[in-house]
Write a protein that holds these residues in place. Structure first.
Motif, PDB file in Angstrom:
ATOM      1  N   LYS A   4      37.000  36.386 -29.815  1.00 39.67           N
ATOM      2  CA  LYS A   4      37.344  35.318 -28.881  1.00 39.67           C
ATOM      3  C   LYS A   4      36.268  35.181 -27.824  1.00 39.67           C
ATOM      4  O   LYS A   4      35.642  36.154 -27.436  1.00 39.67           O
ATOM      5  N   ARG A   5      36.094  33.944 -27.327  1.00 38.19           N
ATOM      6  CA  ARG A   5      35.175  33.687 -26.236  1.00 38.19           C
ATOM      7  C   ARG A   5      35.719  32.550 -25.388  1.00 38.19           C
ATOM      8  O   ARG A   5      36.562  31.773 -25.827  1.00 38.19           O
ATOM      9  N   LYS A   6      35.222  32.452 -24.153  1.00 38.41           N
ATOM     10  CA  LYS A   6      35.574  31.342 -23.270  1.00 38.41           C
ATOM     11  C   LYS A   6      34.686  30.160 -23.600  1.00 38.41           C
ATOM     12  O   LYS A   6      33.591  30.319 -24.140  1.00 38.41           O
ATOM     13  N   LYS A   7      35.141  28.969 -23.226  1.00 38.35           N
ATOM     14  CA  LYS A   7      34.336  27.766 -23.434  1.00 38.35           C
ATOM     15  C   LYS A   7      33.389  27.556 -22.261  1.00 38.35           C
ATOM     16  O   LYS A   7      33.671  27.982 -21.137  1.00 38.35           O
ATOM     17  N   ALA A   8      32.291  26.902 -22.530  1.00 40.55           N
ATOM     18  CA  ALA A   8      31.280  26.628 -21.505  1.00 40.55           C
ATOM     19  C   ALA A   8      31.639  25.358 -20.732  1.00 40.55           C
ATOM     20  O   ALA A   8      32.595  24.661 -21.074  1.00 40.55           O
ATOM     21  N   TYR A   9      30.873  25.067 -19.694  1.00 42.61           N
ATOM     22  CA  TYR A   9      30.970  23.831 -18.884  1.00 42.61           C
ATOM     23  C   TYR A   9      32.205  23.775 -17.990  1.00 42.61           C
ATOM     24  O   TYR A   9      32.731  22.702 -17.728  1.00 42.61           O
ATOM     25  N   ARG A  10      32.685  24.902 -17.509  1.00 41.87           N
ATOM     26  CA  ARG A  10      33.816  24.851 -16.585  1.00 41.87           C
ATOM     27  C   ARG A  10      33.548  25.640 -15.311  1.00 41.87           C
ATOM     28  O   ARG A  10      34.477  26.130 -14.659  1.00 41.87           O
ATOM     29  N   ARG A  11      32.320  25.804 -14.913  1.00 37.18           N
ATOM     30  CA  ARG A  11      31.980  26.599 -13.739  1.00 37.18           C
ATOM     31  C   ARG A  11      31.827  25.763 -12.473  1.00 37.18           C
ATOM     32  O   ARG A  11      32.290  26.140 -11.417  1.00 37.18           O
ATOM     33  N   HIS A  12      31.166  24.627 -12.582  1.00 39.50           N
ATOM     34  CA  HIS A  12      30.917  23.802 -11.387  1.00 39.50           C
ATOM     35  C   HIS A  12      30.760  22.345 -11.806  1.00 39.50           C
ATOM     36  O   HIS A  12      30.822  22.020 -12.996  1.00 39.50           O
ATOM     37  N   ILE A  13      30.591  21.460 -10.821  1.00 39.02           N
ATOM     38  CA  ILE A  13      30.540  20.000 -11.020  1.00 39.02           C
ATOM     39  C   ILE A  13      31.773  19.544 -11.808  1.00 39.02           C
ATOM     40  O   ILE A  13      31.686  18.881 -12.842  1.00 39.02           O
ATOM     41  N   LEU A  14      32.941  19.911 -11.305  1.00 41.68           N
ATOM     42  CA  LEU A  14      34.188  19.599 -12.006  1.00 41.68           C
ATOM     43  C   LEU A  14      34.773  18.258 -11.581  1.00 41.68           C
ATOM     44  O   LEU A  14      35.693  17.760 -12.227  1.00 41.68           O
ATOM     45  N   THR A  15      34.236  17.658 -10.510  1.00 36.77           N
ATOM     46  CA  THR A  15      34.815  16.406 -10.002  1.00 36.77           C
ATOM     47  C   THR A  15      34.606  15.253 -10.972  1.00 36.77           C
ATOM     48  O   THR A  15      35.464  14.385 -11.096  1.00 36.77           O
ATOM     49  N   LYS A  16      33.496  15.242 -11.674  1.00 35.99           N
ATOM     50  CA  LYS A  16      33.220  14.128 -12.600  1.00 35.99           C
ATOM     51  C   LYS A  16      33.827  14.330 -13.981  1.00 35.99           C
ATOM     52  O   LYS A  16      33.791  13.430 -14.807  1.00 35.99           O
ATOM     53  N   LYS A  17      34.382  15.501 -14.240  1.00 36.88           N
ATOM     54  CA  LYS A  17      35.009  15.761 -15.539  1.00 36.88           C
ATOM     55  C   LYS A  17      36.490  15.396 -15.446  1.00 36.88           C
ATOM     56  O   LYS A  17      37.167  15.775 -14.493  1.00 36.88           O
ATOM     57  N   ASP A  18      36.979  14.682 -16.456  1.00 34.36           N
ATOM     58  CA  ASP A  18      38.367  14.231 -16.381  1.00 34.36           C
ATOM     59  C   ASP A  18      39.321  15.390 -16.666  1.00 34.36           C
ATOM     60  O   ASP A  18      38.943  16.373 -17.303  1.00 34.36           O
ATOM     61  N   PRO A  19      40.574  15.280 -16.196  1.00 39.05           N
ATOM     62  CA  PRO A  19      41.539  16.377 -16.312  1.00 39.05           C
ATOM     63  C   PRO A  19      41.769  16.862 -17.732  1.00 39.05           C
ATOM     64  O   PRO A  19      41.943  18.058 -17.961  1.00 39.05           O
ATOM     65  N   LYS A  20      41.768  15.947 -18.680  1.00 39.65           N
ATOM     66  CA  LYS A  20      41.988  16.344 -20.076  1.00 39.65           C
ATOM     67  C   LYS A  20      40.893  17.293 -20.543  1.00 39.65           C
ATOM     68  O   LYS A  20      41.165  18.313 -21.194  1.00 39.65           O
ATOM     69  N   ARG A  21      39.657  16.966 -20.207  1.00 40.44           N
ATOM     70  CA  ARG A  21      38.512  17.797 -20.608  1.00 40.44           C
ATOM     71  C   ARG A  21      38.598  19.174 -19.958  1.00 40.44           C
ATOM     72  O   ARG A  21      38.398  20.197 -20.612  1.00 40.44           O
TER      73      ARG A  21
END
Length: 64
Positions: free
Chosen positions: A23-40
């Protein structure tokens, strides 16, 4: 000859499942979260498995 050590960085990032997959965690969830939509962001919370191409390499880092 001394025993081989496991890779410390890999120990912190990966976990083995009962079936032997990794198992591993997914990438792209550390910072700049304001422009990413809630579903993502919600989908990025979930763990996933390491790809077949990388699994052998990661297992070697964890075992040695």
């Amino acid at each position: 000859m001394p025993k081989q050590k496991s890779h410390s960085g890999a120990k912190k990032r990966f976990k083995k499942t009962s079936s032997g997959k990794i198992k591993r965690k997914k990438a792209y969830r550390r910072h700049i979260l304001t422009k990413k939509d809630p579903k993502r962001k919600r989908q990025l919370r979930k763990d996933t498995t390491v790809s077949d191409a990388d699994e052998k390499r990661v297992k070697r880092l964890l075992s040695s």
